[in-house]
Write an enzyme that holds these catalytic residues in place. Structure first.
Site, PDB file in Angstrom:
ATOM      1  N   ARG A   2      41.228  54.904  40.735  1.00 20.23           N
ATOM      2  CA  ARG A   2      40.903  53.620  40.115  1.00 20.23           C
ATOM      3  C   ARG A   2      39.686  52.968  40.767  1.00 20.23           C
ATOM      4  NH1 ARG A   2      45.882  51.335  37.642  1.00 20.23           N
ATOM      5  NH2 ARG A   2      45.274  49.271  38.346  1.00 20.23           N
TER       6      ARG A   2
ATOM      7  N   LYS B 117      64.776  41.589  41.153  1.00 22.34           N
ATOM      8  CA  LYS B 117      64.606  43.030  41.298  1.00 22.34           C
ATOM      9  C   LYS B 117      65.864  43.614  41.945  1.00 22.34           C
ATOM     10  CE  LYS B 117      61.028  46.388  42.461  1.00 22.34           C
ATOM     11  NZ  LYS B 117      59.681  46.597  43.016  1.00 22.34           N
TER      12      LYS B 117
ATOM     13  N   GLU C 295      42.644  48.211  43.794  1.00 21.18           N
ATOM     14  CA  GLU C 295      42.004  49.284  44.555  1.00 21.18           C
ATOM     15  C   GLU C 295      40.484  49.145  44.590  1.00 21.18           C
ATOM     16  OE1 GLU C 295      45.976  50.683  43.170  1.00 21.18           O
ATOM     17  OE2 GLU C 295      44.267  49.744  42.163  1.00 21.18           O
TER      18      GLU C 295
END
Length: 623
Positions: free
Chosen positions: A395, A282, A367
């Site tokens: 969600r 990343k 979530e």
């Protein structure tokens, strides 16, 4: 270096490039991303990490005939550049410019509108099923990160894809990160795969060995298969994915274009569901982002040389205030715990995690689990603060209803990034939470006008014995002098200004703008009462009905959609009590709000000082 980038306007332009030129192109794409994001801001580290992977995909596949589905989509900047949007890239995330996420209205190469994680495999499977129904021959690829793989939806899709055995490719972009460092058993499993690249070769060798054994009768053949299957559990690195029904290829170097191309071709030839495990870095190619990928996940404009942000030093944010208040309360109350879903830094809970590591839970991108985990804690006397962005709380709606509200459990929802969040656009605007929370029985919903009131609301939530939610905006606090706020009474509003001509009922971030507008209109002879409503549910019914009897005009103002929001709650109360007051609701329209700065969007929809003043003045002049 040749300017290759200016010559690449579609994926077809990659087909004739040499390997050397593909790597040169990768560097030019990185430079383009870094230079532009230093001016516009955006998702930097994630996009830098997939440049070679994007080039490999587009050099082998035939997009848009072949379908590439990007999970979340914040890593799709190289894809945008390679699919004809290089000239528009400087408008990224700006008002009326191109989106920071894949968007079908922008390009035929964007297969799915996306912005939330862990949806790509499900969408890709649906596309593959439709392909087979229609008899087409397209290749379908889902690109998903290891962070997104922690969500249950991704595993539901893997399970179904393996069962259906559809031809499709899943590329696992493994950089050990989502926004923050990944956590959990899946992360640990992938870590073992990364450190054992030789095991995949052992699997192939074992297969050749078993196949070479002479099959003297069914008994020996069955024995050989049992040996193969037993040893597979010891030697095969991707056994988890193989048990889901996928052929596992990898792990492979996600920055080696040639190797990636070979594996994509292999996956096409193998058929059925195939997972390619690509290891990437990343922030690849930009040292500050490689060293601090979390910091450079989402950035504002920055200095390329130093990596430091541009502009004035900001005041404290609502997230900062929430973080410090929760830590202070937790020092006095050992029952307080904090839960987040892969966002300890974004929600400010990294400070809590450092102070109270045994009372902090990062559940990954899950979530639904976060909310029901909170319910389980609350069942046994613990005080859970489940801290999520408004857009991601959506969600977990069923869990809020089924696991929290039906059982009337004291789970505390700390809802960050509420209201307009700006440049991430439709998928991230936190403008629906009043509506989907206030209709749930047993739920209390509140929003502070400033940082002092946020402190008071967090304190109230900590000691409240029923479901309760506090929502607060992104960005800087108002900057009022810190005072010790009196303990709040649930459902009680606050009158900030008295007037004789009408009343403004404002909530949260709209309170101070409303007060400023009222003070300004007073100079023109229009005197308005201003109420800081504090609570969307329960409402201060006595005060509201009194104002409705007293005045001919009442205004509600909220940074939320009008449908089902705070103004709707006021309207319902007035109708139920046969009030004849003329009510004007001000908020956001019935549409998904586009990307742009928060200031630009508030102005566009009439929720800045100028817009509120104009609307109120027009209504008051109507009589």
């Amino acid at each position: 270096m040749d300017d290759l980038l200016s010559k690449v306007n579609s994926p077809q332009d990659l087909k004739g490039l040499s390997m050397d030129n593909l790597y040169k192109l990768a560097q030019q794409i990185r430079d383009e991303i870094i230079i532009n994001l230093s001016q516009t801001g955006g998702h930097l580290a994630s996009s830098l990490g997939v440049v070679e992977l994007t080039i490999a995909l587009h050099s082998i596949l035939d997009s848009p005939k072949d379908k590439i589905i990007w999970d979340v989509g914040h890593q799709a900047y190289a894809h945008k550049i390679l699919t004809g949007r290089r000239e528009d890239f400087k408008t990224l995330r700006r008002l009326d410019g191109i989106s920071g996420f894949p968007k079908r209205s922008e390009s035929v190469h964007d297969q799915v509108d996306v912005g939330h994680s862990s949806t790509s495999i499900s969408a890709a499977l649906g596309i593959a099923c439709a392909r087979d129904i229609k008899g087409d021959g397209d290749t379908v690829v889902a690109v998903i990160g290891d962070g997104a793989l922690t969500a249950g939806m991704a595993f539901e899709a893997l399970n179904h894809a393996g069962h259906l055995k559809k031809d499709m490719i899943v590329i696992l972009n493994d950089n050990e990160m989502s926004i923050s460092k990944n956590v959990g058993a899946i992360s640990n499993y992938l870590d073992k795969l990364r450190t054992n690249p030789k095991i995949h070769r052992a699997k192939k060798d074992l297969g050749h060995l078993i196949n070479a054994i002479p099959a003297f009768g069914d008994h020996l053949l069955k024995t050989a298969n049992r040996v193969k299957n037993s040893l597979k559990y010891l030697l095969v690195s991707g056994i988890l994915f193989e048990e889901f029904g996928f052929t596992y290829l990898g792990p492979v170097d996600g920055h080696n274009i040639r190797v990636l191309q070979e594996h994509i071709k292999d996956a096409q030839n193998i058929g059925g569901p195939v997972l390619i495990h690509a290891i990437t870095t990343k922030g690849k190619g930009y040292t500050p982002a490689e060293e601090e990928p979390s910091k450079f996940h989402g950035v504002g404009p920055f200095n390329i040389r130093t990596g430091e942000g541009r502009g004035k030093k900001k005041r404290r944010t609502y997230t900062n205030i929430f973080s410090q208040t929760l830590v202070d309360l937790a020092k006095e109350d050992s029952d307080i715990v904090a839960i987040t879903a892969a966002m300890p830094s974004g929600t400010g809970l990294n400070k809590f995690a450092k102070e109270f590591p045994k009372r902090f839970y990062d559940v990954g991108i899950a979530e639904q689990h976060a909310i029901t985990l909170g319910a389980g804690l609350a069942l046994n006397g613990v005080k859970p603060f489940v801290t999520l962005y408004s857009t991601f709380l959506q969600r977990g709606y069923d869990q809020v209803m089924h696991d929290v509200c039906i059982q009337n459990l004291p789970v505390k929802l700390a809802i960050d990034r509420a209201g307009i969040v700006g440049r991430d656009g439709e998928t991230h605007q936190g403008v629906f939470d009043y509506a989907f929370l206030r209709h749930l029985p047993n739920m209390t919903v509140m929003a502070p006008k400033d940082e002092n009131e946020l402190r008071a609301m967090i304190k109230l939530a900590a000691n409240y014995n029923r479901p309760i939610a506090v929502r607060y905006p992104r960005g800087e606090v108002i900057g009022v002098e810190r005072v010790e706020v009196e303990d709040l009474e649930v459902g009680k509003a606050e009158v900030l200004r008295e007037g004789k001509d009408g009343a403004i009922l404002a909530i949260g971030s709209m309170v101070y703008p409303s007060l400023e507008v009222a003070n300004g209109l007073a100079t023109e002879g229009i005197e308005l009462t201003v109420v800081n409503s504090r609570f969307v549910k329960p409402l201060d019914q006595e005060l509201i009905l009194d104002l409705a009897d007293k005045f001919n005009r009442v205004f509600t103002i909220e940074e939320h959609v009008l449908q089902g929001g705070f103004g709707s709650a006021i309207a319902e109360l007035l109708v139920d009590n046969d009030s004849n007051v003329k009510l004007t609701r001000m908020g956001l329209p019935d549409k998904f709000i586009e990307h742009g700065s928060s200031e630009e969007l508030l102005a566009r929809y009439g929720l800045d000082i100028k817009g509120i003043r104009k609307r109120i003045k027009e209504v008051m002049q109507e009589g």
